[in-house]
Design a protein around this motif. Structure first.
Motif, PDB file in Angstrom:
ATOM      1  N   ALA A 110       0.829  -1.204   0.000  1.00 36.33           N
ATOM      2  CA  ALA A 110       0.000   0.000   0.000  1.00 36.33           C
ATOM      3  C   ALA A 110       0.867   1.259   0.000  1.00 36.33           C
ATOM      4  O   ALA A 110       0.568   2.236  -0.710  1.00 36.33           O
ATOM      5  CB  ALA A 110      -0.936  -0.005   1.206  1.00 36.33           C
ATOM      6  N   GLU A 111       1.935   1.255   0.768  1.00 40.84           N
ATOM      7  CA  GLU A 111       2.837   2.403   0.797  1.00 40.84           C
ATOM      8  C   GLU A 111       3.502   2.612  -0.555  1.00 40.84           C
ATOM      9  O   GLU A 111       3.624   3.745  -1.043  1.00 40.84           O
ATOM     10  CB  GLU A 111       3.895   2.199   1.883  1.00 40.84           C
ATOM     11  N   THR A 112       3.929   1.519  -1.168  1.00 40.38           N
ATOM     12  CA  THR A 112       4.609   1.603  -2.458  1.00 40.38           C
ATOM     13  C   THR A 112       3.663   2.063  -3.560  1.00 40.38           C
ATOM     14  O   THR A 112       3.996   2.931  -4.369  1.00 40.38           O
ATOM     15  CB  THR A 112       5.217   0.241  -2.826  1.00 40.38           C
ATOM     16  N   HIS A 113       2.474   1.491  -3.592  1.00 37.30           N
ATOM     17  CA  HIS A 113       1.510   1.865  -4.627  1.00 37.30           C
ATOM     18  C   HIS A 113       1.108   3.336  -4.518  1.00 37.30           C
ATOM     19  O   HIS A 113       0.930   4.015  -5.542  1.00 37.30           O
ATOM     20  CB  HIS A 113       0.273   0.983  -4.530  1.00 37.30           C
ATOM     21  N   ALA A 114       0.938   3.828  -3.310  1.00 34.19           N
ATOM     22  CA  ALA A 114       0.581   5.235  -3.135  1.00 34.19           C
ATOM     23  C   ALA A 114       1.644   6.142  -3.749  1.00 34.19           C
ATOM     24  O   ALA A 114       1.338   7.206  -4.302  1.00 34.19           O
ATOM     25  CB  ALA A 114       0.403   5.549  -1.652  1.00 34.19           C
ATOM     26  N   ARG A 115       2.891   5.711  -3.673  1.00 31.50           N
ATOM     27  CA  ARG A 115       4.003   6.498  -4.193  1.00 31.50           C
ATOM     28  C   ARG A 115       4.136   6.373  -5.706  1.00 31.50           C
ATOM     29  O   ARG A 115       4.492   7.330  -6.395  1.00 31.50           O
ATOM     30  CB  ARG A 115       5.296   6.030  -3.515  1.00 31.50           C
ATOM     31  N   MET A 116       3.866   5.203  -6.251  1.00 33.58           N
ATOM     32  CA  MET A 116       4.241   4.958  -7.636  1.00 33.58           C
ATOM     33  C   MET A 116       3.082   4.856  -8.614  1.00 33.58           C
ATOM     34  O   MET A 116       3.299   4.726  -9.821  1.00 33.58           O
ATOM     35  CB  MET A 116       5.068   3.665  -7.726  1.00 33.58           C
ATOM     36  N   VAL A 117       1.833   4.938  -8.141  1.00 32.45           N
ATOM     37  CA  VAL A 117       0.703   4.641  -9.018  1.00 32.45           C
ATOM     38  C   VAL A 117       0.660   5.546 -10.240  1.00 32.45           C
ATOM     39  O   VAL A 117       0.417   5.071 -11.368  1.00 32.45           O
ATOM     40  CB  VAL A 117      -0.628   4.688  -8.216  1.00 32.45           C
ATOM     41  N   HIS A 118       0.909   6.837 -10.083  1.00 30.51           N
ATOM     42  CA  HIS A 118       0.825   7.744 -11.226  1.00 30.51           C
ATOM     43  C   HIS A 118       1.877   7.408 -12.283  1.00 30.51           C
ATOM     44  O   HIS A 118       1.572   7.346 -13.483  1.00 30.51           O
ATOM     45  CB  HIS A 118       0.990   9.198 -10.772  1.00 30.51           C
ATOM     46  N   VAL A 119       3.098   7.188 -11.839  1.00 31.02           N
ATOM     47  CA  VAL A 119       4.187   6.891 -12.771  1.00 31.02           C
ATOM     48  C   VAL A 119       3.956   5.553 -13.462  1.00 31.02           C
ATOM     49  O   VAL A 119       4.141   5.427 -14.680  1.00 31.02           O
ATOM     50  CB  VAL A 119       5.547   6.910 -12.048  1.00 31.02           C
ATOM     51  N   MET A 120       3.538   4.542 -12.707  1.00 28.20           N
ATOM     52  CA  MET A 120       3.396   3.214 -13.296  1.00 28.20           C
ATOM     53  C   MET A 120       2.232   3.145 -14.268  1.00 28.20           C
ATOM     54  O   MET A 120       2.302   2.461 -15.300  1.00 28.20           O
ATOM     55  CB  MET A 120       3.252   2.165 -12.200  1.00 28.20           C
ATOM     56  N   LEU A 121       1.147   3.833 -13.979  1.00 34.17           N
ATOM     57  CA  LEU A 121       0.036   3.864 -14.928  1.00 34.17           C
ATOM     58  C   LEU A 121       0.432   4.613 -16.200  1.00 34.17           C
ATOM     59  O   LEU A 121       0.041   4.220 -17.309  1.00 34.17           O
ATOM     60  CB  LEU A 121      -1.190   4.502 -14.291  1.00 34.17           C
ATOM     61  N   ALA A 122       1.209   5.670 -16.047  1.00 31.28           N
ATOM     62  CA  ALA A 122       1.698   6.386 -17.219  1.00 31.28           C
ATOM     63  C   ALA A 122       2.620   5.494 -18.046  1.00 31.28           C
ATOM     64  O   ALA A 122       2.564   5.495 -19.284  1.00 31.28           O
ATOM     65  CB  ALA A 122       2.432   7.662 -16.793  1.00 31.28           C
ATOM     66  N   LEU A 123       3.460   4.730 -17.372  1.00 29.91           N
ATOM     67  CA  LEU A 123       4.349   3.808 -18.075  1.00 29.91           C
ATOM     68  C   LEU A 123       3.554   2.741 -18.807  1.00 29.91           C
ATOM     69  O   LEU A 123       3.838   2.424 -19.967  1.00 29.91           O
ATOM     70  CB  LEU A 123       5.317   3.159 -17.081  1.00 29.91           C
ATOM     71  N   ALA A 124       2.550   2.170 -18.151  1.00 26.60           N
ATOM     72  CA  ALA A 124       1.723   1.149 -18.790  1.00 26.60           C
ATOM     73  C   ALA A 124       1.041   1.708 -20.031  1.00 26.60           C
ATOM     74  O   ALA A 124       0.951   1.025 -21.062  1.00 26.60           O
ATOM     75  CB  ALA A 124       0.686   0.621 -17.802  1.00 26.60           C
ATOM     76  N   GLY A 125       0.561   2.945 -19.940  1.00 22.87           N
ATOM     77  CA  GLY A 125      -0.068   3.565 -21.094  1.00 22.87           C
ATOM     78  C   GLY A 125       0.921   3.825 -22.218  1.00 22.87           C
ATOM     79  O   GLY A 125       0.635   3.545 -23.392  1.00 22.87           O
ATOM     80  N   ALA A 126       2.101   4.327 -21.865  1.00 25.38           N
ATOM     81  CA  ALA A 126       3.116   4.615 -22.880  1.00 25.38           C
ATOM     82  C   ALA A 126       3.598   3.343 -23.555  1.00 25.38           C
ATOM     83  O   ALA A 126       3.954   3.350 -24.736  1.00 25.38           O
ATOM     84  CB  ALA A 126       4.292   5.354 -22.237  1.00 25.38           C
ATOM     85  N   ALA A 127       3.594   2.240 -22.818  1.00 28.45           N
ATOM     86  CA  ALA A 127       4.091   0.962 -23.353  1.00 28.45           C
ATOM     87  C   ALA A 127       3.246   0.439 -24.501  1.00 28.45           C
ATOM     88  O   ALA A 127       3.710  -0.384 -25.292  1.00 28.45           O
ATOM     89  CB  ALA A 127       4.148  -0.077 -22.245  1.00 28.45           C
ATOM     90  N   THR A 128       2.015   0.902 -24.622  1.00 28.59           N
ATOM     91  CA  THR A 128       1.154   0.432 -25.705  1.00 28.59           C
ATOM     92  C   THR A 128       1.560   1.003 -27.053  1.00 28.59           C
ATOM     93  O   THR A 128       1.143   0.477 -28.091  1.00 28.59           O
ATOM     94  CB  THR A 128      -0.320   0.794 -25.433  1.00 28.59           C
ATOM     95  N   ALA A 129       2.351   2.082 -27.055  1.00 29.32           N
ATOM     96  CA  ALA A 129       2.684   2.734 -28.316  1.00 29.32           C
ATOM     97  C   ALA A 129       4.169   2.990 -28.511  1.00 29.32           C
ATOM     98  O   ALA A 129       4.616   3.167 -29.648  1.00 29.32           O
ATOM     99  CB  ALA A 129       1.932   4.067 -28.430  1.00 29.32           C
ATOM    100  N   ASP A 130       4.946   3.012 -27.428  1.00 29.86           N
ATOM    101  CA  ASP A 130       6.363   3.372 -27.522  1.00 29.86           C
ATOM    102  C   ASP A 130       7.238   2.157 -27.215  1.00 29.86           C
ATOM    103  O   ASP A 130       7.124   1.578 -26.124  1.00 29.86           O
ATOM    104  CB  ASP A 130       6.681   4.498 -26.538  1.00 29.86           C
ATOM    105  N   PRO A 131       8.119   1.754 -28.123  1.00 33.85           N
ATOM    106  CA  PRO A 131       8.947   0.557 -27.891  1.00 33.85           C
ATOM    107  C   PRO A 131       9.860   0.671 -26.672  1.00 33.85           C
ATOM    108  O   PRO A 131      10.067  -0.311 -25.959  1.00 33.85           O
ATOM    109  CB  PRO A 131       9.762   0.436 -29.188  1.00 33.85           C
ATOM    110  N   ASP A 132      10.417   1.866 -26.451  1.00 35.27           N
ATOM    111  CA  ASP A 132      11.289   2.049 -25.288  1.00 35.27           C
ATOM    112  C   ASP A 132      10.503   1.861 -23.989  1.00 35.27           C
ATOM    113  O   ASP A 132      10.952   1.171 -23.067  1.00 35.27           O
ATOM    114  CB  ASP A 132      11.920   3.439 -25.300  1.00 35.27           C
ATOM    115  N   ALA A 133       9.329   2.480 -23.917  1.00 34.76           N
ATOM    116  CA  ALA A 133       8.493   2.325 -22.726  1.00 34.76           C
ATOM    117  C   ALA A 133       8.040   0.888 -22.570  1.00 34.76           C
ATOM    118  O   ALA A 133       7.966   0.362 -21.451  1.00 34.76           O
ATOM    119  CB  ALA A 133       7.289   3.262 -22.811  1.00 34.76           C
TER     120      ALA A 133
END
Length: 214
Positions: A110-133
């Protein structure tokens, strides 16, 4: 002179640390909005208050910056300590009851997710279109799987897993339950408290992996 050189060296190291942190903080904001693909390194440099050459000197490339941001966001700091060597893992391994182990991990999760949720969701979204992500997202998933295999082995060592579960299938359950998108849906979108999320995690995983309580 020796004292002066040591002072200057320590000062340079601190300045380098602060510069690296400023660039990572800028990336944490801009890679979320407007997003990884839409953010050039010049924008990162401007927000961090450094020259674009500094960004290249510290990280080398946009992909390397994203990878470093994910690592720091997951770990919570920039210290060179591998996740298996961190305190929460030692806390879990000091326990003998599997439900208590799940409870301690749920707190960390819970502590980790609170810190990283915005970045990780952005990464997951970027991964659908960007090879590096996509490569970095795949690396993150693989690291998650490795961590959950270790956790499954620790749970199995208690002798309390349900007989139909192997370490591999237990790792599958743990890997699924710890996904940041569960936290996003339940806490950020549905309004659960972090404590409710922790109880959900423990109850769900225990019901699947452990025999019914006597």
């Amino acid at each position: 002179m020796t004292v002066k050189r040591r002072y200057e060296s320590a000062h340079r190291q601190e300045q380098a640390r602060l510069t690296r942190r400023a660039i990572l903080d800028a990336a944490a904001v801009l890679f979320v909005d407007p997003g990884y693909a839409a953010t050039p390194l010049t924008a990162i440099a401007a927000k961090a208050g450094v020259a674009i050459q500094t960004v290249y000197k510290v990280f080398g490339s946009k992909q390397a910056l994203l990878s470093a941001l994910v690592d720091v966001t997951v770990a919570g700091d920039d210290e060179p300590v591998a996740l298996p060597d961190r305190q929460f893992v030692a806390d879990i391994r000091a326990l003998s009851d599997p439900r208590a182990m799940l409870t301690r991990y749920a707190q960390h999760l819970a502590e980790t997710h609170a810190r990283m949720v915005h970045v990780m969701l952005a990464l997951a979204g970027a991964a659908t279109a960007d090879p590096d992500a996509a490569a970095i997202w795949r690396k993150h998933l693989d690291q998650r799987r490795q961590g959950m295999t270790m956790f499954a082995a620790d749970l199995a060592a208690t002798g309390r897993l349900r007989p139909e579960h192997t370490i591999e299938t237990a790792a599958d359950v743990l890997w699924l339950a710890m996904d940041v998108r569960n936290y996003d849906w339940l806490v950020r979108q549905r309004g659960w408290t972090p404590e409710q999320f922790q109880h959900w995690y423990v109850d769900t995983v225990a019901a699947t992996l452990l025999p019914p309580a006597a």
